[in-house]
Design an enzyme around this catalytic site. Structure first.
Site, short mmCIF file in Angstrom:
data_model
loop_
_atom_site.label_atom_id
_atom_site.label_comp_id
_atom_site.label_asym_id
_atom_site.label_seq_id
_atom_site.Cartn_x
_atom_site.Cartn_y
_atom_site.Cartn_z
N HIS A 52 0.68 -1.18 0.09
CA HIS A 52 0.20 0.08 -0.08
C HIS A 52 0.80 1.29 0.06
O HIS A 52 2.00 1.24 0.35
CB HIS A 52 -1.14 -0.01 1.19
N ASP B 261 -0.61 4.31 0.81
CA ASP B 261 -0.92 5.39 1.76
C ASP B 261 0.04 5.24 3.18
O ASP B 261 0.45 3.93 3.37
CB ASP B 261 -2.45 5.19 1.91
N ASP C 284 6.55 1.12 5.82
CA ASP C 284 5.14 0.69 5.92
C ASP C 284 4.34 1.60 5.06
O ASP C 284 3.76 2.88 5.50
CB ASP C 284 4.77 0.81 7.41
N GLU D 284 -5.07 1.58 3.04
CA GLU D 284 -4.89 0.63 3.92
C GLU D 284 -4.91 1.18 5.72
O GLU D 284 -5.53 0.64 6.50
CB GLU D 284 -3.80 -0.22 3.69
N GLU D 285 -4.09 2.21 5.88
CA GLU D 285 -3.92 2.81 7.01
C GLU D 285 -5.34 3.61 7.68
O GLU D 285 -5.49 3.43 8.55
CB GLU D 285 -2.89 4.08 7.11
N HIS E 263 4.34 3.88 12.26
CA HIS E 263 3.28 4.50 12.75
C HIS E 263 3.96 5.61 13.79
O HIS E 263 3.10 6.03 14.51
CB HIS E 263 2.34 3.56 13.44
#
Length: 451
Positions: A90, A92, A123, A156-157, A423
């Site tokens: 992903h 995003d 990520d 996705e996030e 994150h």
């Protein structure tokens, strides 16, 4: 690294991969228009589509999904009768959080102390670059021996389910014999790991109202019901004294069987301050891989600076629940919603709104694809054997793909080992891990095609 020609090719391609990752990280592709312009995600999607076209993919398309995001799809045909593998990533990313806490700008890939820093570097923009590296290495060493589909998600996030719903409406699009999800990570650097389980997730926005408007705390405080205090009590009810998650009716005593996570290692990986206790009961692996976990992600209330002497009439919070493997996310959502409503004190009015949901995932690590992956990891990580671990995070698409294609084997690998700090501020990727895992994926594709 091994002297395998695949590994030599990946090593030679690494400078190009770094330059491409820098271009991709520069897009502020947070899939939330309240924080960043939609054009940032659209530009990132266009970049991914262009990269696939450059690699010879056919049917490359930027797909408009039901949640308003865009996913990028491409197909690379292989030899007649060859198996098909789907590669997922992903583009995003999470918001950068406190930009002042970043040592280098979050959307500028920066090399420091042997790592590459930037939001999405691990990520999961790095996961897309990993796929590109693996395919290029195969092409340079005899060609790609099977058909390859690539899907790069754009939300996705946010957990808003755009790609899941698109896939359900177009079930033939992502059909494959095996699926490699490039969005997890090794247990730690240098330890080749497949992720065998994922927790699911649900997001609820809870609002408490008690008054028609804010009141002077001196004139009315002591009798007027404070919405913020009521919300705090509701949120506190979600944890036992030891910090364990307590949602009425939700099982929370599951056990993890497999690779363990020593508490001392976890404290170091998580950056737990000296003297501060871990929360919950059972082993660390039980708590983060096998059991549900609730987290208050945010609270709407007056900031300390500029606060007035007022009793609050309204307060709101965003609550996340990580759902244990084997549990149903929809059922857990209902239990959490009922719990929040039941624990509001003083007859305060409460509303609960679901904003995201994803099912947990459980893999069969004894399948032929996992054997092919173990063989690949043994070469890419000399002297190491493939390990199987859980991951406390969620990838909602996994359960959707598992339902759509029950015969497909789903494998999870990726760049998000503990030092990556996904994150969080100062997210980074290890170039050595990018190199090894690109080799791993290339060898896996070669092994799986021959199996």
């Amino acid at each position: 690294m091994t002297a395998d020609p695949i590994a030599e090719t990946v090593a030679a391609l690494l400078p190009r991969a770094k330059a491409e990752l820098a271009e991709l990280v520069a897009f502020r592709s947070v899939a939330d228009p309240a924080q960043f312009p939609v054009g940032e995600c659209e530009a990132a999607a266009a970049w991914c589509a262009g990269a696939l076209r450059e690699e010879g993919f056919e049917d490359v398309a930027v797909l408009d999904t039901p949640d308003g995001s865009q996913a990028v799809y491409g197909f690379l045909p292989g030899p007649e009768g060859a198996r098909t593998v789907l590669l997922y990533a992903h583009y995003d990313v999470q918001p950068p959080l406190d930009t002042d806490a970043w040592i280098s700008p979050p959307f500028e890939l920066t090399e420091r102390d042997g790592r590459w820093y930037g939001r999405g570097s691990a990520d999961c923009k790095g996961g897309f670059v990993m796929h590109l590296l693996a395919l290029r290495a195969l092409r340079a060493n005899g060609g790609v021996p099977l058909s390859v589909k690539v899907i790069v998600e754009g939300s996705e996030e946010q957990g808003t389910g755009g790609l899941e719903r698109y896939a359900e409406a177009h079930p033939e699009l992502l059909a494959a014999d095996a699926i490699v999800i490039g969005d997890s990570g090794n247990f730690r650097e240098g330890v080749p790991t497949v992720t065998a389980t994922l927790r699911g997730m649900t997001l609820l926005r809870v609002r408490v109202d008690t008054l028609e408007g804010n009141l002077h705390s001196g004139q009315f405080g002591g009798a007027a019901p404070d919405a913020l205090a009521a919300l705090i009590r509701v949120l506190d009810s979600l944890r036992a004294e030891d910090g364990s998650t307590t949602v009425d009716g939700l099982e929370a005593g599951q056990r993890w069987e497999g690779l363990e996570y020593p508490e001392a290692d976890f404290r170091g990986d998580a950056g737990v301050l000296d003297g501060v206790e871990l929360i919950g009961a059972g082993s660390v692996a039980d708590r983060i891989w096998a059991r549900p976990a609730v987290t208050v992600l945010g609270i709407d209330c007056p900031p300390v600076v500029g606060a007035t002497a007022s009793v609050q009439s309204s307060a709101r919070a965003l609550v996340s629940l990580r759902v244990a493997p084997g549990q149903d996310a929809a059922g857990a959502t209902e239990l959490l919603s009922a719990h929040l409503r039941a624990h509001v004190p003083w007859g305060a009015r409460v509303s609960v709104e679901q904003t995201g949901q994803g099912q947990p995932f459980l893999a069969d690590v004894r399948s032929p694809a996992y054997t092919a992956m173990a063989d690949a990891m043994r070469v890419a990580y000399p002297g190491e054997e493939m390990q199987s671990a859980g991951m406390g995070g969620s990838i909602p698409l996994c359960s959707t793909l598992g339902s759509l294609y029950p015969e497909a084997e789903i494998l999870l690998i990726g760049l998000s080992e503990p030092k990556a700090q996904i994150h969080a501020v100062n997210e980074s990727v290890s170039p050595e891990e990018l190199e090894r895992l690109s080799v791993t994926e290339a060898l896996f594709l070669r092994n799986y095609a021959a199996g």
